[in-house]
Design a protein around this motif. Structure first.
Motif, PDB file in Angstrom:
ATOM      1  N   SER A 177      90.235  88.652  60.223  1.00 25.66           N
ATOM      2  CA  SER A 177      90.527  88.049  61.528  1.00 25.66           C
ATOM      3  C   SER A 177      89.626  86.852  61.790  1.00 25.66           C
ATOM      4  N   VAL A 214      86.138  93.048  65.157  1.00 25.02           N
ATOM      5  CA  VAL A 214      87.358  92.646  64.467  1.00 25.02           C
ATOM      6  C   VAL A 214      87.098  92.720  62.963  1.00 25.02           C
ATOM      7  N   SER A 215      88.136  92.448  62.169  1.00 24.34           N
ATOM      8  CA  SER A 215      87.973  92.448  60.717  1.00 24.34           C
ATOM      9  C   SER A 215      87.488  91.095  60.235  1.00 24.34           C
ATOM     10  N   ASN A 268      91.021  84.015  59.706  1.00 22.26           N
ATOM     11  CA  ASN A 268      92.247  83.494  60.331  1.00 22.26           C
ATOM     12  C   ASN A 268      91.922  82.682  61.578  1.00 22.26           C
ATOM     13  N   GLY A 293      92.401  88.993  70.164  1.00 25.71           N
ATOM     14  CA  GLY A 293      91.310  89.111  69.202  1.00 25.71           C
ATOM     15  C   GLY A 293      90.644  87.782  68.925  1.00 25.71           C
ATOM     16  N   ALA A 294      91.445  86.739  68.762  1.00 25.17           N
ATOM     17  CA  ALA A 294      90.899  85.406  68.509  1.00 25.17           C
ATOM     18  C   ALA A 294      90.104  84.921  69.710  1.00 25.17           C
TER      19      ALA A 294
END
Length: 297
Positions: free
Chosen positions: A68, A64-65, A71, A35-36
């Motif tokens: 996320s 993504v959220s 983060n 995801g990152a």
């Protein structure tokens, strides 16, 4: 305080822009989770566009959220998404544009005035094009039928909130303004269905005003938000959204043209409120004019 959110202590927690945000992403790319890595790829492909986006828009674009995205920013040593935008702007935007995105370093005084005034005029034209008359009608109805109005604004939106409070008092509304984040939280938690809450936030992503609006909605208040035309976290907690369209979200942290647009939306709201209860508003305006007349020579 700017319209930026706080974050736990981390590298770069003072939110001073760093000059190597893109290189940090490239260096860490191979060790990032899937995801990152998608977030990094999206940013690396179009850094100029990221400085124009809200955190909600980026999260939706990548799939993504919002958490996320935050983060991800912390993972490369930044305090949050706003810190990322400032750092990207340092790399992709000419320094003079932090003063005003339309001016040039060698502009003479006449040119500066024309460019700044034109920018304000354009913000008003653009905001008129996105302001929904039906949304304004809903906001008027929510405020007219409320027993009390709470007005929230932080940082550069605080003076707009103060002006809104003054104008509501002049037409006889029971209104209160709160520009301290702690008092906002207390005020919002003590709302009920008889309260209308008006939050002013250009970015729509300020931790304090998002939290206050969420608390007010959870307490049953009718929530109205004046914010820029873009997807942003605060809209999830708004019953009614009144949009402006100004370009502060590109990279500036201090509002300039957005203030003009916000004030004009407030003027339209106050005019509609006054006309909706014409006799009472006129009587109150006369009374307050007489009271204020003793302040003048």
């Amino acid at each position: 305080m700017n319209e930026t959110g706080g974050a736990p202590k981390a590298a770069g927690d003072d939110r001073a822009p760093i000059e190597n945000a893109l290189e940090r992403m490239r260096m860490a790319h191979g060790t990032m989770a899937r995801g990152a890595r998608r977030i990094a790829d999206h940013i690396l492909a179009q850094p100029e566009e990221i400085v124009r986006m809200s955190i909600t828009e980026l999260a939706e674009a990548v799939g993504v959220s919002e958490g996320s995205v935050v983060n991800f920013c912390r993972g490369i040593g930044l305090s949050g998404f706003q810190h990322l935008k400032l750092s990207l702007a340092r790399e992709v935007v000419q320094p003079v544009q932090f003063i005003h995105e339309d001016v040039g370093r060698d502009d003479d005084m006449d040119t500066i005035c024309r460019k700044v005034f034109h920018s304000g005029i354009q913000a008003l034209r653009d905001s008129l094009s996105v302001l929904d008359p039906q949304a304004l009608s809903r906001a008027v109805e929510a405020i007219r039928t409320a027993k009390r109005v709470e007005i929230y604004g932080i940082g550069s939106s605080a003076p707009i909130a103060e002006d809104t409070h003054y104008r509501m008092l002049r037409i006889g509304l029971d209104a209160r303004v709160v520009t301290d984040s702690h008092i906002q939280a207390i005020s919002a938690s003590r709302c009920d269905p008889d309260v209308a809450v008006l939050t002013i936030s250009h970015s729509g992503a300020t931790h304090e005003t998002v939290a206050a609006t969420r608390l007010a909605k959870e307490a049953g208040a009718r929530t109205i938000v004046i914010t820029n035309f873009a997807r942003s976290p605060i809209q999830a907690y708004a019953d009614t959204v009144l949009f402006t369209m100004a370009r502060e979200t590109r990279f500036r942290t201090e509002a300039m043209t957005s203030r003009i647009a916000q004030l004009c939306v407030v003027d339209a709201l106050i005019a509609a409120l006054a006309l909706g209860d014409y006799d009472h508003s006129i009587d109150t305006l006369r009374q307050t004019f007489e009271v204020l007349s003793i302040k003048r020579f």
